[in-house]
Design an enzyme around this catalytic site. Structure first.
Site, PDB file in Angstrom:
ATOM      1  N   TYR A  49      -1.593  -0.510  10.188  1.00 24.60           N
ATOM      2  CA  TYR A  49      -1.733  -1.042   8.822  1.00 24.60           C
ATOM      3  C   TYR A  49      -0.570  -0.552   7.947  1.00 24.60           C
ATOM      4  O   TYR A  49       0.021  -1.330   7.186  1.00 24.60           O
ATOM      5  CB  TYR A  49      -3.083  -0.580   8.263  1.00 24.60           C
ATOM      6  CG  TYR A  49      -3.304  -0.791   6.788  1.00 24.60           C
ATOM      7  CD1 TYR A  49      -3.704  -2.031   6.282  1.00 24.60           C
ATOM      8  CD2 TYR A  49      -3.147   0.258   5.878  1.00 24.60           C
ATOM      9  CE1 TYR A  49      -3.931  -2.211   4.925  1.00 24.60           C
ATOM     10  CE2 TYR A  49      -3.379   0.088   4.527  1.00 24.60           C
ATOM     11  CZ  TYR A  49      -3.767  -1.146   4.055  1.00 24.60           C
ATOM     12  OH  TYR A  49      -3.998  -1.327   2.699  1.00 24.60           O
ATOM     13  N   SER A  86       0.852  -1.202   0.000  1.00 24.09           N
ATOM     14  CA  SER A  86       0.000   0.000   0.000  1.00 24.09           C
ATOM     15  C   SER A  86       0.880   1.241   0.000  1.00 24.09           C
ATOM     16  O   SER A  86       1.975   1.242   0.584  1.00 24.09           O
ATOM     17  CB  SER A  86      -0.891   0.032   1.243  1.00 24.09           C
ATOM     18  OG  SER A  86      -1.578   1.269   1.319  1.00 24.09           O
TER      19      SER A  86
END
Ligand code: NAP
Length: 249
Positions: A158, A144
């Site tokens: 995350y 990501s």
């Protein structure tokens, strides 16, 4: 005629579903896993079969070793081979500051995003590596843009998990570079999928897109195109690379 075989984790929805369906359209037989949404998985399997290619949907939580072992054994038995793995399954939890998080959340976030990626990569290497009698293959990790941005006030856990995926991509690519396996990562930016609702903000992409140089969110298909390229012979000299699919963000 033999068709290449790909396993896409978390292939029932969002980016994973787009990769699974596009892979079938490009001639792959497709195995994919899902965590709990059997109905969504069945719809993806139907779309894959409509292209004329084989589909195999298996429930498996990637953070649970026994589930991952069962997933790969099922692929061995039903597909017979593995040419590509897309480590796509991932999740995040509600947006909050680090000082409001707890250890249970960190275990879940790191379990799905990091341990899940490691478990599946290990099983893929055991099957693909020429050192283990395999014929080579490709691994694509879905990381990501969060790994570069840090995601303050939203989900630092995350972001850090995806940072671990980036480091693993670099190390594993070097480890298996002479064993016929290429390992790369894609770092998507703001992509329209359900994941933002699970963070507590379904409209997150439209709210945050002003911060994207291209001034828009991306589609799951735009990420899938990058994954298909990294899986293909067209990227034969590419390994250990992070490919940002993030509109310049
Ligand atoms: P999504 O729409 O929420 O779909 C997640 C998929 O992963 C579903 O198929 C889900 O299965 C599966 N999954 C979740 N946790 C799992 C687990 N523990 N074990 C097995 N499967 C699991 O998410 P997405 O947006 O497509 O995200 C896909 C990947 O892209 C993730 O790694 C995510 O971190 C990354 N990413 C997304 C964005 C974005 O803006 N969307 C940006 C950067 C990176 P069920 O259907 O059964 O729930």
């Amino acid at each position: 005629m033999t068709h290449p075989i790909v396993l896409v984790t978390g292939g029932s929805r969002g980016i994973g579903a787009a990769i699974a369906i596009m892979a079938a359209q490009r001639g792959y037989d497709v195995a994919f896993s899902y965590q709990s949404n059997a109905k969504a998985a069945e719809e993806v399997a139907h779309k894959i079969r409509a292209t004329g290619r084989k589909a195999l949907a298996t429930q498996a939580d990637v953070s649970v070793e026994a589930d991952v072992l069962r997933l790969f054994t099922t692929v061995d038995q039903q597909m017979g081979r593995l040419d590509a793995l897309v480590n796509n399954a991932g999740m995040l939890e509600k947006q909050t500051r680090l000082d409001q998080m707890d250890v249970g959340r960190w275990n879940r976030v790191l379990g799905a995003n990091v341990i899940g990626t490691f478990l599946c990569a290990k099983e893929a290497v055991l099957r693909m590596s020429t050192q283990h009698g395999g014929k080579g293959g490709t691994i694509v990790n879905i990381s990501s843009a969060a790994s570069r941005l840090g995601s303050p006030n939203e989900f630092i856990d995350y972001a850090a998990a995806k940072g671990a995926v980036d480091s693993m991509t670099i190390g594993l690519a070097k480890e298996v570079a002479t064993e016929g396996i290429r390992v790369n990562a894609i770092r998507p930016g703001l992509i329209y999928t359900d994941i933002h609702a699970s963070a507590g903000e379904p409209g997150r992409v439209d709210r945050a897109k002003v911060g994207v140089p291209m001034q828009r969110g991306g589609t799951a298909d735009e990420v899938a195109e990058a994954a298909l390229w990294l899986m293909s012979e067209q990227s034969s000299y590419v390994t250990g690379t992070m490919l940002d699919v993030a509109g310049g963000r």
